[in-house]
Motif scaffolding. Structure first.
Motif, PDB file in Angstrom:
ATOM      1  N   GLU A 105      71.744   6.899 114.568  1.00  0.00           N
ATOM      2  CA  GLU A 105      72.589   6.514 113.303  1.00  0.00           C
ATOM      3  C   GLU A 105      71.846   7.266 111.841  1.00  0.00           C
ATOM      4  OE1 GLU A 105      70.284   3.205 114.367  1.00  0.00           O
ATOM      5  OE2 GLU A 105      71.058   4.573 115.565  1.00  0.00           O
ATOM      6  N   SER A 106      70.065   8.077 112.156  1.00  0.00           N
ATOM      7  CA  SER A 106      69.599   8.308 110.631  1.00  0.00           C
ATOM      8  C   SER A 106      69.929   9.627 110.533  1.00  0.00           C
ATOM      9  CB  SER A 106      68.371   8.226 111.202  1.00  0.00           C
ATOM     10  OG  SER A 106      68.071   6.431 111.184  1.00  0.00           O
ATOM     11  N   TYR A 107      70.910   9.755 111.446  1.00  0.00           N
ATOM     12  CA  TYR A 107      71.080  12.000 111.166  1.00  0.00           C
ATOM     13  C   TYR A 107      72.355  11.768 109.490  1.00  0.00           C
ATOM     14  CZ  TYR A 107      68.829  13.716 115.090  1.00  0.00           C
ATOM     15  OH  TYR A 107      67.077  14.590 115.398  1.00  0.00           O
ATOM     16  N   ARG A 108      72.623  10.975 109.963  1.00  0.00           N
ATOM     17  CA  ARG A 108      73.373  10.325 107.899  1.00  0.00           C
ATOM     18  C   ARG A 108      72.862  10.537 107.447  1.00  0.00           C
ATOM     19  NH1 ARG A 108      78.598   6.571 106.616  1.00  0.00           N
ATOM     20  NH2 ARG A 108      79.101   7.505 104.512  1.00  0.00           N
ATOM     21  N   VAL A 109      71.787  10.205 107.133  1.00  0.00           N
ATOM     22  CA  VAL A 109      70.631   9.882 106.153  1.00  0.00           C
ATOM     23  C   VAL A 109      70.286  11.276 106.296  1.00  0.00           C
ATOM     24  CG1 VAL A 109      68.689   8.562 104.714  1.00  0.00           C
ATOM     25  CG2 VAL A 109      70.631   7.699 106.290  1.00  0.00           C
ATOM     26  N   GLY A 111      71.130  14.471 107.034  1.00  0.00           N
ATOM     27  CA  GLY A 111      72.188  15.163 106.376  1.00  0.00           C
ATOM     28  C   GLY A 111      72.373  14.828 104.342  1.00  0.00           C
ATOM     29  N   ARG A 112      72.148  13.461 103.863  1.00  0.00           N
ATOM     30  CA  ARG A 112      71.970  13.375 103.000  1.00  0.00           C
ATOM     31  C   ARG A 112      70.867  14.152 102.130  1.00  0.00           C
ATOM     32  NH1 ARG A 112      72.777   8.165  98.760  1.00  0.00           N
ATOM     33  NH2 ARG A 112      72.651   8.880  97.487  1.00  0.00           N
TER      34      ARG A 112
END
Length: 225
Positions: A105-109, A111-112
């Motif tokens: 779930e941290s890959y979205r952060v 990526g940002r």
């Protein structure tokens, strides 16, 4: 009679409110309550690049732990004050407990963060990833864990999101630089900092090879008559 008129008036007001809301343009109905945080703006505006020696900074943190200086977190000053003055952002990147494995779930952060670092206005800069931990457990273990996590974040940004490795450095400071020193065990102390640390030398000057030294020729001696 009075109650019926009052009820009709109330219904009329509700109807007017609904008609007014429907008359609003679509963009006015879909605007968020507050704009998203400007991460690009947070990393911009570096005035003077800091003189950072990361190896020396790691050793300084380790020496402080070994000497048992400031055992009480509330009385422990930051180990690197110069980092506090840099343009920076703080992001929550979740890891497995006591491990350096970033949760999916941290890959979205992440990526940002990559999108922020590759914004055209920031392409000419280098950044430092700073890992932290809350004040729990052994300080030396926390220092090691924070370094491993900072290294993992750098690896993900480079290998998964294709940020140039020349632009990223990583250091873990454990609990020696608490983000919330007043609350040493607060979750925010597990967060990660990204700080702007200098300009990227995109076109380094060419290396001019040294000219070979030509040995002096031996002189010719004439004969006396």
């Amino acid at each position: 009679m009075f109650r019926m008129e009052k009820g009709r008036r109330g219904a009329g007001l509700v109807l007017v409110a609904l008609i007014s809301l429907m008359a609003l343009p679509c963009w006015a109905q879909t605007q968020p309550a507050s704009p998203p945080e400007d991460w690009v703006g947070k990393l911009a505006g570096l005035d003077t690049p800091p003189d950072l020696d990361l190896a020396a900074l790691r050793q300084q943190a380790l020496d402080r732990i070994k000497s048992r200086t400031d055992p009480v977190p509330l009385k422990r000053p930051p180990v690197a004050m110069q980092l506090l003055k840099l343009p920076q952002l703080v992001a929550e990147i979740q890891f497995d407990e006591d491990a350096a494995v970033a949760r999916p779930e941290s890959y979205r952060v992440l990526g940002r963060i990559a999108d922020t670092l590759t914004d055209p206005s920031l392409l000419g800069y280098k950044f430092l990833i700073i890992g932290h931990t809350a004040s729990a457990g052994r300080r030396d273990n926390n220092l090691t864990l924070s370094q491993r996590r900072a290294d993992v974040i750098r690896d993900v940004l480079v290998n998964t999101f294709k940020v140039s490795p020349k632009r990223l450095q990583a250091i873990g400071l454990g609990e020696e630089q608490l983000l919330d020193a007043v609350h040493p065990t607060a979750p925010i102390n597990q967060f990660t900092q990204i700080a702007t640390v200098g300009a990227l030398e995109l076109n380094p000057p060419p290396v001019v090879p040294a000219k070979p030294v030509t040995p002096a020729k031996a002189g010719t001696h004439g004969h006396k008559r």
